[in-house]
Design an enzyme around this catalytic site. Structure first.
Site, mmCIF file in Angstrom:
data_model
loop_
_atom_site.group_PDB
_atom_site.id
_atom_site.type_symbol
_atom_site.label_atom_id
_atom_site.label_comp_id
_atom_site.label_asym_id
_atom_site.label_seq_id
_atom_site.Cartn_x
_atom_site.Cartn_y
_atom_site.Cartn_z
ATOM 1 N N LYS A 1 0.837 -1.206 0.000
ATOM 2 C CA LYS A 1 0.000 0.000 0.000
ATOM 3 C C LYS A 1 0.863 1.243 0.000
ATOM 4 O O LYS A 1 0.615 2.189 -0.747
ATOM 5 C CB LYS A 1 -0.958 -0.010 1.192
ATOM 6 C CG LYS A 1 -2.033 -1.071 1.015
ATOM 7 C CD LYS A 1 -3.256 -0.840 1.864
ATOM 8 C CE LYS A 1 -4.372 -1.777 1.454
ATOM 9 N NZ LYS A 1 -4.649 -2.848 2.408
ATOM 10 N N LYS B 1 -5.977 -9.505 -11.565
ATOM 11 C CA LYS B 1 -6.782 -9.919 -10.402
ATOM 12 C C LYS B 1 -7.992 -9.006 -10.260
ATOM 13 O O LYS B 1 -7.854 -7.783 -10.340
ATOM 14 C CB LYS B 1 -5.912 -9.824 -9.132
ATOM 15 C CG LYS B 1 -6.680 -10.085 -7.848
ATOM 16 C CD LYS B 1 -5.831 -9.769 -6.615
ATOM 17 C CE LYS B 1 -6.569 -10.100 -5.337
ATOM 18 N NZ LYS B 1 -7.131 -9.086 -4.547
ATOM 19 N N LYS C 1 -11.581 -4.155 -6.502
ATOM 20 C CA LYS C 1 -12.294 -2.878 -6.643
ATOM 21 C C LYS C 1 -11.325 -1.734 -6.928
ATOM 22 O O LYS C 1 -11.685 -0.749 -7.534
ATOM 23 C CB LYS C 1 -13.176 -2.580 -5.440
ATOM 24 C CG LYS C 1 -12.434 -2.483 -4.143
ATOM 25 C CD LYS C 1 -13.394 -2.267 -3.007
ATOM 26 C CE LYS C 1 -12.711 -2.458 -1.674
ATOM 27 N NZ LYS C 1 -12.239 -3.825 -1.423
HETATM 28 P P1 ADP Z 1 -10.448 -5.926 -3.287
HETATM 29 O O1 ADP Z 1 -9.187 -6.529 -3.889
HETATM 30 O O2 ADP Z 1 -11.550 -5.786 -4.275
HETATM 31 O O3 ADP Z 1 -10.156 -4.662 -2.528
HETATM 32 P P2 ADP Z 1 -10.527 -7.140 -0.682
HETATM 33 O O4 ADP Z 1 -9.049 -6.945 -0.554
HETATM 34 O O5 ADP Z 1 -11.450 -6.320 0.157
HETATM 35 O O6 ADP Z 1 -10.949 -6.995 -2.216
HETATM 36 O O7 ADP Z 1 -10.814 -8.698 -0.469
HETATM 37 C C1 ADP Z 1 -11.762 -9.257 0.412
HETATM 38 C C2 ADP Z 1 -11.612 -10.768 0.359
HETATM 39 O O8 ADP Z 1 -11.891 -11.259 -0.962
HETATM 40 C C3 ADP Z 1 -10.203 -11.245 0.706
HETATM 41 O O9 ADP Z 1 -10.297 -12.418 1.504
HETATM 42 C C4 ADP Z 1 -9.565 -11.562 -0.630
HETATM 43 O O10 ADP Z 1 -8.596 -12.588 -0.525
HETATM 44 C C5 ADP Z 1 -10.770 -11.997 -1.468
HETATM 45 N N1 ADP Z 1 -10.573 -11.599 -2.892
HETATM 46 C C6 ADP Z 1 -10.598 -10.336 -3.369
HETATM 47 N N2 ADP Z 1 -10.386 -10.314 -4.710
HETATM 48 C C7 ADP Z 1 -10.214 -11.607 -5.074
HETATM 49 C C8 ADP Z 1 -9.949 -12.250 -6.334
HETATM 50 N N3 ADP Z 1 -9.836 -11.558 -7.466
HETATM 51 N N4 ADP Z 1 -9.821 -13.583 -6.343
HETATM 52 C C9 ADP Z 1 -9.945 -14.317 -5.199
HETATM 53 N N5 ADP Z 1 -10.186 -13.770 -3.987
HETATM 54 C C10 ADP Z 1 -10.327 -12.429 -3.908
#
Ligand code: ADP
Ligand code: TRP
Length: 321
Positions: free
Chosen positions: A110, A190, A193
């Site tokens: 980050k 990947k 959001k």
């Molecule tokens: P984002 O990447 O959209 O900000 P988060 O970091 O809030 O999502 O992820 C919340 C949960 O969803 C975590 O446990 C993360 O490992 C899972 N996750 C998020 N994006 C993916 C993805 N593309 N594939 C598999 N798991 C995901």
């Protein structure tokens, strides 16, 4: 066996969140005693708008409940309703070396992306350790990106146990689903959001169609044979289709006549079909926000009972009774 996991209410939930986290959390209700919470304090590290945070917390609650979270069988609550976690966070902070937090990948990623670091972001893993250790959790199902945070929780727990010469904390273990690949976004990276490449779980038909139509493919024409192996549409279809259906789709890729637009429509239909059975319950909860509040209060009461007796023991053990 206690299983604990949390999900941040930091934005609209997408199918990457669903297949990477939510689905497994809900399924683990059949594998042990599940503690699942909405990580609202953690979301403050990224959401700084009152209305947005309130809406996100409500949405996560509604989606989990609609998708099968059973508040009687499991304990389901919002993190900020059980404040004992913040007290434990302080106790743990005094057993957490700076180096341990400085090595955290998520923090380093980050800050390297230019996000201005503050103390909340830096100490995020300590709060996560408090979530886990407060409930004597054995297993923590998480995505790959969260494994290190569970290891940090173990390190803090061992150091605390060692200092007070007592097994005050259970050493938790992460559980990662190895078969589960990272869900790709509409651009093939990947799904996240932060990258604007998501497909929502519960958007309107129109908005989901718009997201699906954005999926990036090569530029093969209708009359050409297409390769399914590396196609983003196909990879997403794998999440929703059984082997037989995938075989049929492979035949369609290898037979000239159809274009990527057709395959996208097939995927769209599958997504809509998959989430349709949950839509009615979801709408019912959206229309009855008091019911959702009641369920979260009920969960917080259950969680608080465990948290407050654990804190009694801990206060006594450190000399703060
Ligand atoms: P984002 O990447 O959209 O900000 P988060 O970091 O809030 O999502 O992820 C919340 C949960 O969803 C975590 O446990 C993360 O490992 C899972 N996750 C998020 N994006 C993916 C993805 N593309 N594939 C598999 N798991 C995901
Ligand atoms: N950090 C986790 C995530 O971003 C959410 C979380 C907070 C969590 N506390 C937790 C997950 C405790 C498991 C256990 O996905």
């Amino acid at each position: 066996m206690r299983i604990l996991s949390g999900i941040q209410p930091s934005g609209t939930l997408h199918i990457g969140n669903y297949f990477g986290a939510i689905k497994r959390i809900i399924e683990s209700q059949n594998e042990g005693e599940l503690f699942a919470f909405i990580a609202s304090y953690h979301a403050l590290t990224s959401v700084k708008d009152k209305e947005v945070l309130e809406k996100n917390i409500f949405d996560v609650a509604v989606n989990f409940l609609a998708l099968g979270m059973d508040p009687e069988k499991s304990t389901f609550w919002a993190q900020h309703h059980v404040k004992e976690v913040l007290e434990l966070y302080w106790l743990l902070s005094n057993h957490t070396s700076m180096g341990l937090l400085e090595r955290a990948h998520s923090y380093k990623d980050k800050t390297s992306r230019g996000i201005q670091a503050n103390h909340g972001l830096f100490s995020y893993p300590v709060l996560m350790a408090a979530d886990i250790l407060l409930f004597d959790s054995n297993i923590v199902p998480v995505g790959k990106d969260q494994i290190q945070h569970v290891e940090i929780a173990r390190d803090i727990a061992s150091s605390f146990n060692h200092s007070y010469k007592k097994e005050l904390f259970v050493l938790p273990e992460s559980k990662v689903d190895e078969v589960l690949a990272t869900v790709p976004g509409t651009d093939g990276a990947k799904m996240s959001k932060s990258y604007g490449n998501t497909i929502d779980m519960f958007g309107t038909k129109k908005s989901i169609k718009k997201q699906v139509m954005k999926i990036v493919t090569d530029s093969k024409e209708l009359d050409e044979v297409k390769e399914w192996e590396n196609c983003n549409i196909y990879k997403l279809c794998e999440l929703f289709m059984k082997d037989e259906e995938l075989k049929e789709l492979q035949v369609r890729y290898s037979t000239p006549g159809e274009g990527y637009g057709h395959f996208k429509l097939t995927l769209l239909e599958k997504i809509n079909e998959y989430f349709a059975p949950y839509a009615e319950k979801r709408q019912h909860l959206i229309d009855n926000p008091n019911k959702v509040k009641e369920i979260l209060d009920f969960g917080a009461n259950k969680a608080r009972k465990i948290a407050s007796s654990k804190m009694e023991i801990l206060r006594d053990s450190v000399g703060l009774l």
